[in-house]
Design an enzyme around this catalytic site. Structure first.
Site, PDB file in Angstrom:
ATOM      1  N   LYS B  97       0.876  -1.174   0.000  1.00 52.34           N
ATOM      2  CA  LYS B  97       0.000   0.000   0.000  1.00 52.34           C
ATOM      3  C   LYS B  97       0.908   1.217   0.000  1.00 52.34           C
ATOM      4  O   LYS B  97       1.719   1.398   0.910  1.00 52.34           O
ATOM      5  CB  LYS B  97      -0.879   0.013   1.254  1.00 52.34           C
ATOM      6  CG  LYS B  97      -1.606   1.340   1.448  1.00 52.34           C
ATOM      7  CD  LYS B  97      -2.424   1.375   2.729  1.00 52.34           C
ATOM      8  CE  LYS B  97      -2.748   2.814   3.112  1.00 52.34           C
ATOM      9  NZ  LYS B  97      -3.499   2.909   4.358  1.00 52.34           N
ATOM     10  N   GLY B 158      -7.722   8.675  10.463  1.00 56.25           N
ATOM     11  CA  GLY B 158      -7.932   8.746  11.910  1.00 56.25           C
ATOM     12  C   GLY B 158      -9.019   9.708  12.330  1.00 56.25           C
ATOM     13  O   GLY B 158      -9.293   9.868  13.515  1.00 56.25           O
TER      14      GLY B 158
END
Lengths: 367, 257
Positions: B97, B158
């Protein structure tokens, strides 16, 4: 542009007047904001904000878990040398202090590195006093080369360097810089640094920015608490962090709130900074810089350090020793200051887990 | 009904990918992975520590899962490529990723550098899943560069804010033939379901599970939500009507002649 210009903007600011005109709603409004202004941050550092520490703590805790998770990064300091030409009134290494001076040989360094690596730590912070004669950049560079075999992240806390020197150490494997301005108030700075190259306020103030320009990954700033009125010092530290983050968005910016500790040839702090003051500073900084790192060293005692885990701390030292060769040397030299939390890495690991947090040993891989 | 997601030649039955940062202990990871049913688990290579097996995050990823190392900490394509190669050399497989972040305030990805790294790593045989801000032109370039999927953020990492980028992600889903995996920002199972209902191929969740009061239960909740959302997408949800269907229609007077 330099942070000095930001400092100048607030140099003659009337902090007392500002604090006196603050209302409770000013504090609550600042706590509620997602992006605080400079003056919101100052409001949270005010005496009035002391009535809202719990509200600040709840938000600080939430922000820290959100951005960093339930983790605390562990590191340890390694003193390479304590030769110093400066005369900082608050430091045990100052030139006129009659202590044994020592610099690690590369063999001794390797032995220290092995001991530390045996604890599992991967992040190391190397320190020297300011002596270009005894601990020149070339020596530090060679030390970095040795330490790369044992550690994946190497930070330096040494005298301020020029940009090319920072670049040289970065290419040798340094990824972090810790440099405390000690005191942002320029007049007090000159008082507590009566002689030596450290008297150059601007050269030190601009050091973190030079490192950023040289491509450092992380910088850690701080004012030594106890040298001057803490609220304004905390304010300038936050502004400095904010200034660097704005100009160098890819650098991880963090701060330490070190309080003065007893040291050889001891000088008493000029200002007492209580636990409550320290907590207020940490909380206000977290709200101002939600993604800023907060480093808590073993200058603080075990109980307070454990409380700070949930109040915004992101990085802690463990198994610390402020003496050169202190981990292996039979002939232990005098430390820079006395530490307050003597727990080793294994003990800190257990403690952090007991608070529902994960101690992280490795958070960077030298590439 | 069989509905596998195929990425890099692998058939996946789970459309929930799990991130491993932010857990209070690595020991919580196996339970969360199991409860989530995730088959793809991402770990930050910066946290991988082969010297310390008791704490090495990789050792907590259950066997059988596809390890998807991420390049967290990379600030440009060059660093991302080096981190990816280090990961492969360390035995972390060939999925990666790409995460290139040059902004520490919002942790928004640098799309430009991500395209460069994708090109390079795909050419080296990596199965590349780039994390990007949703943008159609960028997604097209990633497809040309050889990406195996596109991973747009729903909201900043987040933030738990949900699908703030919904309209842009919808365009990617409609226009890009690669799987579109919503990564970052998903804070609630309902938001994961929403992404799946829209036609996202999968979602990647970390903070919402890792920092939940009960990460294992939350992982389970996300698994159910992803499955519900996918099933709803496949079953063809009814069109959303802007106005009620009046029982006395305004055009009721019209008669077929």
């Amino acid at each position: 542009m330099s942070f000095y210009e930001v400092y100048r903007r607030f140099k003659d600011f009337d902090f007392t007047f500002f604090f006196n005109q603050l209302t409770d709603s000013d504090i609550l409004r600042a706590i509620g904001k997602s992006r605080l202004s400079e003056l919101d941050y100052l409001a949270l550092l005010s005496p009035r904000a002391e009535n809202y520490l719990e509200e600040m703590a709840q938000k600080a805790h939430h922000l820290t878990v959100q951005h960093f998770g339930k983790v605390i990064l562990l590191y340890t300091p390694l003193y390479l040398a304590n030769y110093c030409v400066n005369s900082c009134v608050y430091c045990g290494f100052r030139v006129k202090n009659d202590i044994e001076r020592k610099i690690l040989s590369f063999e001794e360094l390797e032995a220290e590195a092995r001991v530390i690596a045996g604890t599992g730590l991967k992040h190391i912070l190397i320190l020297t006093g300011e002596s270009r004669k005894h601990s020149p950049v070339a020596y530090i560079k060679e030390c970095v080369g040795i330490l790369r075999k044992y550690f994946t992240s190497i930070g330096i806390e040494v005298y301020p360097l020029d940009e090319e020197e920072y670049a040289e150490l970065i290419s040798a494997g340094v990824d972090g810089l810790t440099i405390y301005q000690e005191v942002y108030d320029e007049d007090v700075y000159l008082e507590v640094h009566p002689a030596g190259p450290k008297r150059n306020y601007r050269f030190r103030l601009d050091a973190p920015e030079r490192a950023c320009r040289a491509g450092i990954r992380s910088v850690n700033l701080g004012a030594l608490l106890g040298l001057h009125e803490w609220r304004s010092e905390a304010f300038f530290t936050g502004l400095h962090a904010n200034y660097l983050q704005n100009r160098y968005p890819d650098v991880e910016v963090s701060m330490s709130p070190p309080r003065m500790r007893p040291h050889a040839g001891g000088t008493a702090p000029r200002v007492v900074v209580s636990d409550k003051n320290l907590v207020q500073y940490i909380l206000a900084f977290r709200l101002f810089m939600p993604r800023g790192g907060i480093t808590i060293s073993t200058r603080e005692g075990p109980e307070l350090r454990e409380h700070l885990i949930k109040l915004g701390a992101t990085k802690m030292s463990a198994g610390s020793c402020t003496a050169v060769g202190g981990r292996t040397g039979a002939e232990k030299s005098t430390g820079q200051f006395d530490i307050s939390d003597e727990r080793d890495v294994a003990a800190m690991t257990r403690v952090i887990y007991s608070h529902g947090y994960q101690p992280v040993f490795k958070d960077w891989q030298s590439i | 009904m069989s509905d596998p997601l195929v990425i890099g030649g692998r058939e996946l039955t789970s459309r929930l990918f799990l991130g491993t940062g932010k857990f209070a202990s690595n020991r919580l990871i196996p339970g969360a992975v199991q409860a989530s049913g995730a088959q793809v688990v991402t770990v930050a290579l910066r946290r991988v520590d082969p010297d310390f097996p008791e704490e090495n995050i990789v050792n907590f990823v259950p066997e059988g899962c596809i390890l998807m190392p991420n390049t967290s900490g990379a600030r440009n394509a060059r660093e991302a490529v080096r981190i990816a190669r280090l990961g492969r050399a360390a035995g972390c497989g060939n999925w990666v990723k790409i995460e290139i972040i040059t902004d520490n305030r919002y942790l928004l990805p640098d799309n430009f550098e991500t395209i460069k790294a994708t090109e390079e790593l795909a050419a080296e045989g990596f199965v590349v899943l780039p994390y990007v801000s949703p943008d159609l032109m960028v997604a097209r370039k990633l497809a040309e560069a050889g990406a195996a999927a596109v991973m747009p953020l729903g909201a900043p990492i987040g933030s738990n804010r949900g699908l703030k980028m919904k309209e842009m992600i919808r365009i990617l889903i409609e226009e890009i033939s690669l799987p579109v995996i919503v990564d970052a920002g998903i804070g609630r199972p309902s938001q994961a379901a929403e992404a799946m209902e829209m036609g996202a191929a999968a979602v990647l969740v970390n903070t919402a599970i890792a920092t939940a009061g009960d990460p294992v239960a939350m992982a389970r909740a996300f698994a159910l939500a992803v499955e519900a959302g996918r099933t709803a997408f496949l079953s063809g949800p009814g069109e959303v009507q802007q106005y009620a269907r009046a029982s006395s229609p305004l055009t009721g007077f019209l008669r077929d002649e």
